[in-house]
Design an enzyme around this catalytic site. Structure first.
Site, PDB file in Angstrom:
ATOM      1  N   THR A   1       0.832  -1.205   0.000  1.00 52.76           N
ATOM      2  CA  THR A   1       0.000   0.000   0.000  1.00 52.76           C
ATOM      3  C   THR A   1       0.868   1.256   0.000  1.00 52.76           C
ATOM      4  OG1 THR A   1      -1.563  -1.253   1.354  1.00 52.76           O
ATOM      5  CG2 THR A   1      -1.956   1.095   1.165  1.00 52.76           C
TER       6      THR A   1
ATOM      7  N   SER B   1       6.146   3.354   8.839  1.00 53.07           N
ATOM      8  CA  SER B   1       4.978   4.038   9.389  1.00 53.07           C
ATOM      9  C   SER B   1       4.652   3.635  10.822  1.00 53.07           C
ATOM     10  CB  SER B   1       3.803   3.788   8.456  1.00 53.07           C
ATOM     11  OG  SER B   1       2.703   4.521   8.877  1.00 53.07           O
ATOM     12  N   HIS B   2       3.469   3.072  11.003  1.00 62.54           N
ATOM     13  CA  HIS B   2       2.959   2.739  12.335  1.00 62.54           C
ATOM     14  C   HIS B   2       3.454   1.380  12.820  1.00 62.54           C
ATOM     15  CE1 HIS B   2       0.597   1.149   9.138  1.00 62.54           C
ATOM     16  NE2 HIS B   2       0.144   0.212   9.938  1.00 62.54           N
TER      17      HIS B   2
ATOM     18  N   LYS C   1      10.221   3.991   0.422  1.00 55.69           N
ATOM     19  CA  LYS C   1       9.346   4.295  -0.713  1.00 55.69           C
ATOM     20  C   LYS C   1       9.878   5.497  -1.465  1.00 55.69           C
ATOM     21  CE  LYS C   1       5.975   7.212   1.638  1.00 55.69           C
ATOM     22  NZ  LYS C   1       4.579   7.617   1.646  1.00 55.69           N
TER      23      LYS C   1
ATOM     24  N   ASP D   1       1.819   9.045  14.294  1.00 55.55           N
ATOM     25  CA  ASP D   1       2.439   7.709  14.186  1.00 55.55           C
ATOM     26  C   ASP D   1       3.947   7.785  13.948  1.00 55.55           C
ATOM     27  OD1 ASP D   1       2.283   8.740  11.630  1.00 55.55           O
ATOM     28  OD2 ASP D   1       2.124   6.756  10.714  1.00 55.55           O
TER      29      ASP D   1
ATOM     30  N   ASP E   1       5.942   7.881  11.371  1.00 54.55           N
ATOM     31  CA  ASP E   1       6.509   8.845  10.420  1.00 54.55           C
ATOM     32  C   ASP E   1       5.718  10.142  10.315  1.00 54.55           C
ATOM     33  OD1 ASP E   1       4.423   7.412   9.240  1.00 54.55           O
ATOM     34  OD2 ASP E   1       5.185   7.713   7.220  1.00 54.55           O
TER      35      ASP E   1
ATOM     36  N   ASP F   1       2.533  10.898   9.603  1.00 53.96           N
ATOM     37  CA  ASP F   1       1.465  11.214   8.650  1.00 53.96           C
ATOM     38  C   ASP F   1       0.076  10.868   9.166  1.00 53.96           C
ATOM     39  OD1 ASP F   1       1.802   8.510   8.385  1.00 53.96           O
ATOM     40  OD2 ASP F   1       2.148   8.517   6.210  1.00 53.96           O
ATOM     41  N   ARG F   2      -0.014  10.059  10.197  1.00 53.84           N
ATOM     42  CA  ARG F   2      -1.342   9.716  10.734  1.00 53.84           C
ATOM     43  C   ARG F   2      -1.694  10.606  11.910  1.00 53.84           C
ATOM     44  NH1 ARG F   2      -2.418   3.296  10.549  1.00 53.84           N
ATOM     45  NH2 ARG F   2      -1.671   2.981   8.437  1.00 53.84           N
TER      46      ARG F   2
ATOM     47  N   THR G   1      -7.717   2.195  -1.221  1.00 54.70           N
ATOM     48  CA  THR G   1      -6.875   2.504  -0.072  1.00 54.70           C
ATOM     49  C   THR G   1      -5.441   2.772  -0.530  1.00 54.70           C
ATOM     50  OG1 THR G   1      -8.225   1.226   1.432  1.00 54.70           O
ATOM     51  CG2 THR G   1      -5.916   1.528   2.048  1.00 54.70           C
TER      52      THR G   1
ATOM     53  N   GLU H   1      -8.690   9.183   5.008  1.00 54.30           N
ATOM     54  CA  GLU H   1      -8.863   7.738   5.067  1.00 54.30           C
ATOM     55  C   GLU H   1      -9.242   7.335   6.482  1.00 54.30           C
ATOM     56  OE1 GLU H   1      -6.124   5.369   2.367  1.00 54.30           O
ATOM     57  OE2 GLU H   1      -4.795   6.740   3.397  1.00 54.30           O
ATOM     58  N   GLU H   2      -9.975   6.234   6.547  1.00 55.73           N
ATOM     59  CA  GLU H   2     -10.365   5.707   7.856  1.00 55.73           C
ATOM     60  C   GLU H   2      -9.149   5.302   8.691  1.00 55.73           C
ATOM     61  OE1 GLU H   2      -9.553   2.382   8.334  1.00 55.73           O
ATOM     62  OE2 GLU H   2      -8.826   2.359   6.270  1.00 55.73           O
TER      63      GLU H   2
ATOM     64  N   LYS I   1      -0.492  12.334   3.594  1.00 55.29           N
ATOM     65  CA  LYS I   1      -1.353  12.693   4.707  1.00 55.29           C
ATOM     66  C   LYS I   1      -0.464  13.310   5.777  1.00 55.29           C
ATOM     67  CE  LYS I   1      -1.589   7.932   6.456  1.00 55.29           C
ATOM     68  NZ  LYS I   1      -0.991   7.075   5.412  1.00 55.29           N
TER      69      LYS I   1
ATOM     70  N   ARG J   1      -8.898  -6.922   7.232  1.00 57.73           N
ATOM     71  CA  ARG J   1      -9.638  -5.815   7.834  1.00 57.73           C
ATOM     72  C   ARG J   1     -11.118  -5.940   7.452  1.00 57.73           C
ATOM     73  NH1 ARG J   1      -5.299  -2.995   9.474  1.00 57.73           N
ATOM     74  NH2 ARG J   1      -3.691  -2.267   8.028  1.00 57.73           N
TER      75      ARG J   1
HETATM   76  C1  G16 Z   1      -0.590   3.475   4.445  1.00 59.51           C
HETATM   77  C2  G16 Z   1      -1.202   4.177   3.278  1.00 59.51           C
HETATM   78  C3  G16 Z   1      -2.629   4.530   3.575  1.00 59.51           C
HETATM   79  C4  G16 Z   1      -3.403   3.303   4.001  1.00 59.51           C
HETATM   80  C5  G16 Z   1      -2.708   2.643   5.175  1.00 59.51           C
HETATM   81  C6  G16 Z   1      -3.335   1.313   5.548  1.00 59.51           C
HETATM   82  O1  G16 Z   1      -0.500   4.347   5.519  1.00 59.51           O
HETATM   83  O2  G16 Z   1      -0.506   5.345   2.942  1.00 59.51           O
HETATM   84  O3  G16 Z   1      -3.174   5.075   2.435  1.00 59.51           O
HETATM   85  O4  G16 Z   1      -4.704   3.640   4.347  1.00 59.51           O
HETATM   86  O5  G16 Z   1      -1.377   2.375   4.826  1.00 59.51           O
HETATM   87  O6  G16 Z   1      -3.193   0.444   4.489  1.00 59.51           O
HETATM   88  P1  G16 Z   1      -3.538  -1.082   4.644  1.00 59.51           P
HETATM   89  O7  G16 Z   1      -5.000  -1.117   5.024  1.00 59.51           O
HETATM   90  O8  G16 Z   1      -3.260  -1.654   3.287  1.00 59.51           O
HETATM   91  O9  G16 Z   1      -2.702  -1.654   5.755  1.00 59.51           O
HETATM   92  P2  G16 Z   1       0.820   4.427   6.386  1.00 59.51           P
HETATM   93  O10 G16 Z   1       0.490   5.419   7.457  1.00 59.51           O
HETATM   94  O11 G16 Z   1       1.030   3.027   6.891  1.00 59.51           O
HETATM   95  O12 G16 Z   1       1.870   4.864   5.443  1.00 59.51           O
END
Ligand code: G16
Length: 543
Positions: free
Chosen positions: A18, A113-114, A126, A277, A279, A281-282, A344, A363-364, A376, A496
């Site tokens: 993603t 990320s998280h 990335k 989070d 990095d 962005d969340r 997504t 996004e959710e 984000k 999910r």
């Molecule tokens: C990334 C993407 C988001 C996505 C999220 C969850 O976020 O940038 O667009 O909504 O992953 O993706 P998945 O449901 O495929 O785990 P982040 O914050 O992890 O970079």
């Protein structure tokens, strides 16, 4: 210093998910693994000789060592200049900001990320293009294709460089500029929001708590919330970035940001709580003993956008990912604005923003942002909320309740089943697909299935098509159940299940979301045969 060409063998598992390539640190530490992927990026993007690149990451374990490798490879691959954050630090939105501000060719962002960090944790990489946004699927597919055939990479034979002081120096024939990771971003925030009004709000006794979760936003939050806006120093907690995030899971939700949740739901709770989070962005937004769902947050920001100076002229449109609730659609309809439903992944918003079709996206998965960058942006959302609270002089809870009274409430929840055996997770999805023909028209308690499908998306700007982006079961009253396999996990599969039900009746808006969605949840488990197929009685995380 000489450029060396190192023979290598291709790996078969470098398909970006993603958001870039995410793997265990131990996988990235395999000989040539990182180098192969970086060379695949460079081969794919084919930057002109002398181009400028941005490099930075969230500071997790392996960040520093990966950056040394990337700098030497950039020098060997003909880049003329690299901007790198001091200490190797750049939050994801700050990296996007720097790429745009200095009009660089693109950037490499290092983050999972998280996901947890540390020697046994996760790492990620990335590529973001010149618009500052994540590479499109066409580009990530091309990088993956290249990674499967690569046979050599280029690297400069040189000693490691120091990144801990602001400085400029040469590496081979390339210039390296170590930049302040916070300054450009903080300046951008100050241009968008009413800092004097927020300063006055805080000076008037409004209390906030921001949880940086020992991740990258600590220095950003201190600079912006404390130094520029005057919040007391203890308003920012877990503010020191650590390579393993203090052994935590830097995911800002009610489960993982429990330190903050205890404070905001406790005695003497502050008026406002927020977390970001790994990095940056969340975001998670909390009022006093009150949780704002990310889907509602997007709708609220859209409805109140003109209160912030950066958006006072209004917004062009809104985009949300398919599993995100339709709360924002109602605001778009009321404002007469277009609303787009994308798969997504933040990468799907880039074209819409570049084409001027949307201003706000969300996004959710705790992500909101706008066209100020192409990622984000956690702190941006926090500042937007503070700006709205300062302008409306109301609590977070009363702002949200008034919104529901006007637009109705989209009850929403997501159930995550993490680290499932891949076979079992795929089995659930296959079983659901096999039910498509017979489900429409079936009645389950109060719900009648209207349609079901595999979501696919045609980008309205470049016409590219993305298929199999989640299974949708749509009910006659507008309620939805969505099933999707995550593209960001590194262990087995994460399934999910997203649940949404609309409620117009104000008398029912006070219901707990789990209570309001109870019947839908039972239907979701029944339709998917999830418990039997995976052996899981309970989800790992509920948000
Ligand atoms: C990334 C993407 C988001 C996505 C999220 C969850 O976020 O940038 O667009 O909504 O992953 O993706 P998945 O449901 O495929 O785990 P982040 O914050 O992890 O970079």
């Amino acid at each position: 210093m000489s450029i060396r060409t190192i023979p290598t063998q291709a790996f078969s598992d470098q398909k970006p998910g993603t958001s870039g390539l995410r793997k265990k640190v131990t996988v990235f530490q395999k000989p040539h693994y990182l180098e192969n992927f970086v060379q695949s990026i460079f081969d794919t993007i084919a930057a002109p000789q002398g181009a400028t690149l941005v490099v930075g990451g969230d500071g997790r374990y392996y960040n520093r060592s990966a950056i040394q490798t990337i700098l030497k490879m950039a020098a060997a691959n003909g880049f003329g200049r690299v901007l790198v954050g001091r200490g190797g630090i750049l939050s994801t939105p700050a990296a996007s900001c720097v790429i745009r501000k200095y009009e660089t060719y693109g950037g490499i962002i290092l983050s999972a990320s998280h996901n947890p960090g540390g020697p046994d944790g996760d790492f990620g990489i990335k590529y973001n293009g010149e618009n500052g946004g994540p590479a499109t699927e066409t580009v990530t597919e091309a990088i993956y294709a290249r990674s499967k055939e690569i046979s050599a990479y280029k690297i400069l034979a040189a000693a490691d460089v120091s990144l801990d002081e602001l400085a400029e120096f040469s590496l081979g024939s390339m210039r390296v500029e170590v930049i302040d990771p916070v300054a450009d971003y903080a300046e951008l925030m100050e241009s968008l929001f009413d800092f004097p009004a927020i300063r006055a709000l805080l000076a008037g006794g409004f209390r906030l708590k921001f949880d940086a979760m020992h991740a990258v936003t600590g220095p950003y939050a201190r600079d912006i919330l404390v130094d520029r806006l005057g919040a007391p120093a203890d308003s920012v907690m877990n503010a020191v970035p650590l390579e393993d995030f203090g052994n935590g899971h830097p995911d800002p939700n009610l489960t993982y940001a429990h330190d903050l949740v205890e404070i905001v739901y406790g005695a003497d709770a502050p008026d406002f709580g927020a977390a970001s989070d790994g990095d940056g962005d969340r975001n998670m937004i909390l009022g006093q003993r009150f949780f704002v769902t990310p889907s509602d947050s997007l709708a609220l920001l859209a409805a109140n956008a003109t209160l912030a100076p950066g958006y006072k002229g209004g917004i062009a449109g809104i985009a949300r990912s398919m599993p995100t609730s339709a709360a924002a659609d109602r605001v778009a309809a009321a404002l007469g604005l277009p609303c787009f439903e994308t798969p997504t992944g933040w990468k799907f918003f880039g074209n819409l923003m570049d084409a001027g079709k949307v201003t706000l996206c969300g996004e959710e998965s705790f992500g909101t942002g706008s066209n100020h960058v192409r990622e984000k942006d956690g702190l941006w959302a926090v500042l937007f909320w503070l700006n709205i609270v300062a302008a409306r002089k109301q609590s977070v809870e009363s702002i949200v309740r008034e919104h529901w009274a006007k637009y109705g409430r989209n009850f929403y929840s997501r159930y995550d089943y993490e680290a499932l055996p891949t076979e079992a997770a795929n089995g659930v999805m296959t079983h659901l697909r096999d039910s498509f023909a017979t489900l429409p028209g079936q009645v389950f308690g109060n719900y009648t299935v209207a349609t079901c499908d595999d979501f696919s998306y045609t980008d309205p700007v470049d016409g590219s098509v993305s298929t199999k982006q989640g299974i949708r079961i749509l009910f006659a009253d507008g309620s939805r159940i969505i099933y999707r396999l995550s593209g960001t996990g590194t262990e087995g599969a994460t399934l999910r299940v997203y649940l949404e039900a609309y409620e117009a009746d104000v008398a029912r808006h006070g219901l707990d979301a789990q209570e309001a969605l109870k019947e839908l949840i039972a239907i979701a488990l029944q339709l998917s045969e999830l418990k039997g197929r995976t052996g899981r009685e309970q989800p790992t995380v509920i948000t």
